[in-house]
Write a protein that holds these residues in place. Structure first.
Motif, PDB file in Angstrom:
ATOM      1  N   THR A   1      -8.683 -30.061 -22.227  1.00  0.00           N
ATOM      2  CA  THR A   1      -8.553 -29.077 -23.297  1.00  0.00           C
ATOM      3  C   THR A   1      -9.730 -29.168 -24.248  1.00  0.00           C
ATOM      4  N   GLY A   2      -9.950 -28.079 -24.947  1.00  0.00           N
ATOM      5  CA  GLY A   2     -10.852 -28.094 -26.092  1.00  0.00           C
ATOM      6  C   GLY A   2     -10.005 -28.457 -27.297  1.00  0.00           C
ATOM      7  N   ILE A   3     -10.574 -28.333 -28.464  1.00  0.00           N
ATOM      8  CA  ILE A   3      -9.760 -28.605 -29.647  1.00  0.00           C
ATOM      9  C   ILE A   3      -9.063 -27.318 -30.036  1.00  0.00           C
ATOM     10  N   SER A   4      -7.776 -27.417 -30.198  1.00  0.00           N
ATOM     11  CA  SER A   4      -6.996 -26.228 -30.499  1.00  0.00           C
ATOM     12  C   SER A   4      -5.676 -26.650 -31.104  1.00  0.00           C
ATOM     13  N   THR A   5      -5.237 -25.910 -32.089  1.00  0.00           N
ATOM     14  CA  THR A   5      -3.930 -26.186 -32.675  1.00  0.00           C
ATOM     15  C   THR A   5      -2.862 -25.266 -32.105  1.00  0.00           C
ATOM     16  N   LYS A   6      -3.243 -24.372 -31.213  1.00  0.00           N
ATOM     17  CA  LYS A   6      -2.274 -23.404 -30.706  1.00  0.00           C
ATOM     18  C   LYS A   6      -1.418 -23.947 -29.567  1.00  0.00           C
TER      19      LYS A   6
ATOM     20  N   ILE B   1      -4.610 -26.238 -12.124  1.00  0.00           N
ATOM     21  CA  ILE B   1      -3.792 -25.310 -12.896  1.00  0.00           C
ATOM     22  C   ILE B   1      -4.535 -24.899 -14.160  1.00  0.00           C
ATOM     23  N   GLN B   2      -4.429 -23.623 -14.498  1.00  0.00           N
ATOM     24  CA  GLN B   2      -5.012 -23.141 -15.753  1.00  0.00           C
ATOM     25  C   GLN B   2      -3.935 -22.415 -16.546  1.00  0.00           C
ATOM     26  N   PHE B   3      -3.683 -22.922 -17.751  1.00  0.00           N
ATOM     27  CA  PHE B   3      -2.735 -22.274 -18.653  1.00  0.00           C
ATOM     28  C   PHE B   3      -3.439 -21.148 -19.386  1.00  0.00           C
ATOM     29  N   ASP B   4      -4.588 -21.463 -19.950  1.00  0.00           N
ATOM     30  CA  ASP B   4      -5.486 -20.473 -20.533  1.00  0.00           C
ATOM     31  C   ASP B   4      -6.888 -21.072 -20.508  1.00  0.00           C
ATOM     32  N   LYS B   5      -7.831 -20.373 -21.091  1.00  0.00           N
ATOM     33  CA  LYS B   5      -9.225 -20.834 -21.037  1.00  0.00           C
ATOM     34  C   LYS B   5      -9.395 -22.234 -21.617  1.00  0.00           C
ATOM     35  N   ASP B   6      -8.532 -22.585 -22.549  1.00  0.00           N
ATOM     36  CA  ASP B   6      -8.687 -23.831 -23.283  1.00  0.00           C
ATOM     37  C   ASP B   6      -7.730 -24.942 -22.854  1.00  0.00           C
ATOM     38  N   LEU B   7      -6.910 -24.719 -21.839  1.00  0.00           N
ATOM     39  CA  LEU B   7      -5.953 -25.729 -21.404  1.00  0.00           C
ATOM     40  C   LEU B   7      -5.792 -25.661 -19.891  1.00  0.00           C
ATOM     41  N   GLN B   8      -6.187 -26.759 -19.217  1.00  0.00           N
ATOM     42  CA  GLN B   8      -6.147 -26.825 -17.765  1.00  0.00           C
ATOM     43  C   GLN B   8      -5.648 -28.198 -17.342  1.00  0.00           C
ATOM     44  N   ALA B   9      -5.219 -28.310 -16.094  1.00  0.00           N
ATOM     45  CA  ALA B   9      -4.806 -29.599 -15.542  1.00  0.00           C
ATOM     46  C   ALA B   9      -5.288 -29.683 -14.099  1.00  0.00           C
ATOM     47  N   PHE B  10      -5.694 -30.887 -13.713  1.00  0.00           N
ATOM     48  CA  PHE B  10      -6.268 -31.087 -12.391  1.00  0.00           C
ATOM     49  C   PHE B  10      -5.856 -32.434 -11.815  1.00  0.00           C
ATOM     50  N   ASP B  11      -5.908 -32.512 -10.496  1.00  0.00           N
ATOM     51  CA  ASP B  11      -5.877 -33.786  -9.812  1.00  0.00           C
ATOM     52  C   ASP B  11      -7.267 -34.395 -10.023  1.00  0.00           C
ATOM     53  N   THR B  12      -7.330 -35.584 -10.546  1.00  0.00           N
ATOM     54  CA  THR B  12      -8.615 -36.208 -10.900  1.00  0.00           C
ATOM     55  C   THR B  12      -9.507 -36.390  -9.680  1.00  0.00           C
ATOM     56  N   ARG B  13      -8.910 -36.751  -8.548  1.00  0.00           N
ATOM     57  CA  ARG B  13      -9.716 -36.947  -7.334  1.00  0.00           C
ATOM     58  C   ARG B  13     -10.363 -35.645  -6.882  1.00  0.00           C
ATOM     59  N   LEU B  14      -9.642 -34.544  -7.027  1.00  0.00           N
ATOM     60  CA  LEU B  14     -10.204 -33.237  -6.683  1.00  0.00           C
ATOM     61  C   LEU B  14     -11.427 -32.944  -7.551  1.00  0.00           C
ATOM     62  N   LEU B  15     -11.322 -33.228  -8.849  1.00  0.00           N
ATOM     63  CA  LEU B  15     -12.455 -32.966  -9.740  1.00  0.00           C
ATOM     64  C   LEU B  15     -13.669 -33.805  -9.382  1.00  0.00           C
ATOM     65  N   MET B  16     -13.452 -35.072  -9.069  1.00  0.00           N
ATOM     66  CA  MET B  16     -14.593 -35.927  -8.686  1.00  0.00           C
ATOM     67  C   MET B  16     -15.265 -35.389  -7.422  1.00  0.00           C
ATOM     68  N   PHE B  17     -14.458 -34.985  -6.456  1.00  0.00           N
ATOM     69  CA  PHE B  17     -14.998 -34.407  -5.231  1.00  0.00           C
ATOM     70  C   PHE B  17     -15.793 -33.141  -5.540  1.00  0.00           C
ATOM     71  N   CYS B  18     -15.249 -32.293  -6.404  1.00  0.00           N
ATOM     72  CA  CYS B  18     -15.906 -31.033  -6.752  1.00  0.00           C
ATOM     73  C   CYS B  18     -17.223 -31.264  -7.487  1.00  0.00           C
ATOM     74  N   LEU B  19     -17.242 -32.223  -8.402  1.00  0.00           N
ATOM     75  CA  LEU B  19     -18.492 -32.527  -9.110  1.00  0.00           C
ATOM     76  C   LEU B  19     -19.534 -33.094  -8.152  1.00  0.00           C
ATOM     77  N   GLN B  20     -19.093 -33.915  -7.208  1.00  0.00           N
ATOM     78  CA  GLN B  20     -20.019 -34.436  -6.193  1.00  0.00           C
ATOM     79  C   GLN B  20     -20.599 -33.296  -5.367  1.00  0.00           C
ATOM     80  N   LYS B  21     -19.761 -32.358  -4.984  1.00  0.00           N
ATOM     81  CA  LYS B  21     -20.207 -31.191  -4.214  1.00  0.00           C
ATOM     82  C   LYS B  21     -21.227 -30.368  -5.026  1.00  0.00           C
ATOM     83  N   ALA B  22     -20.979 -30.222  -6.317  1.00  0.00           N
ATOM     84  CA  ALA B  22     -21.895 -29.460  -7.171  1.00  0.00           C
ATOM     85  C   ALA B  22     -23.257 -30.127  -7.247  1.00  0.00           C
ATOM     86  N   ILE B  23     -23.270 -31.456  -7.370  1.00  0.00           N
ATOM     87  CA  ILE B  23     -24.559 -32.139  -7.466  1.00  0.00           C
ATOM     88  C   ILE B  23     -25.297 -32.103  -6.128  1.00  0.00           C
ATOM     89  N   GLU B  24     -24.564 -32.221  -5.027  1.00  0.00           N
ATOM     90  CA  GLU B  24     -25.192 -32.142  -3.704  1.00  0.00           C
ATOM     91  C   GLU B  24     -25.766 -30.754  -3.448  1.00  0.00           C
TER      92      GLU B  24
END
Length: 154
Positions: free
Chosen positions: A85-90, A109-132
């Motif tokens: 998340t970003g900083i938000s009081t909503k 999962i995305q609730f809105d632009k400022d609130l999301q949830a992910f499997d951490t392993r998926l994110l690491m894989f995705c960031l690795q793919k982006a750098i490659e």
């Protein structure tokens, strides 16, 4: 479901922003399922937050380059699930509960632009793919779409 929270501050160094950051931290600090709060922010807020340490909170220096900021924040996460998340009081604890409920069934999962949830392993894989692939990404949502994992919107 236990999770870590990753809070990104846009760091515009306005006092109202700092107060909103504290409220966002408190939202997660009061959730017994949140085992860790990683705050990624510029040095001005890092120093200020460090003068009054809070339980569960880890501070991470936020560099100017978006990809490095995304990677640094994620490297500090210790749980298999992360709410971003970003900083938000909503946002309220009900939003986070709903987000986590959906995360138990789908890894991005995305609730809105400022609130999301992910499997951490998926994110690491995705960031690795982006750098490659030498791709410039500015958000975790962009990274996830690189590996053909669509975000589930709720």
């Amino acid at each position: 479901m236990e999770y870590s929270a990753l809070v990104f501050d846009d760091c515009n160094e306005v006092e109202d922003t700092y107060d909103m950051l504290l409220e966002t931290i408190d939202l997660f600090a009061n959730d017994e399922n949140c085992t860790q709060i990683v705050v990624s922010c510029k040095s001005v807020w890092t120093l200020r937050l460090a003068t009054a340490p809070k339980n569960k909170v880890m501070l991470v220096q936020r560099p100017d380059r978006p990809y490095v900021a995304l990677l640094n924040g994620l490297k500090a996460i210790k749980q298999e699930n992360v709410v971003v998340t970003g900083i938000s009081t909503k946002h309220a604890s009900e939003n986070i509960d709903e987000l986590l409920n959906h995360l138990s069934k789908y890894p991005a999962i995305q609730f809105d632009k400022d609130l999301q949830a992910f499997d951490t392993r998926l994110l690491m894989f995705c960031l690795q793919k982006a750098i490659e692939s030498n791709l410039a990404i500015t958000s975790y949502a962009e990274a996830v779409t690189l590996v053909d994992t669509p975000l589930e919107f709720i």
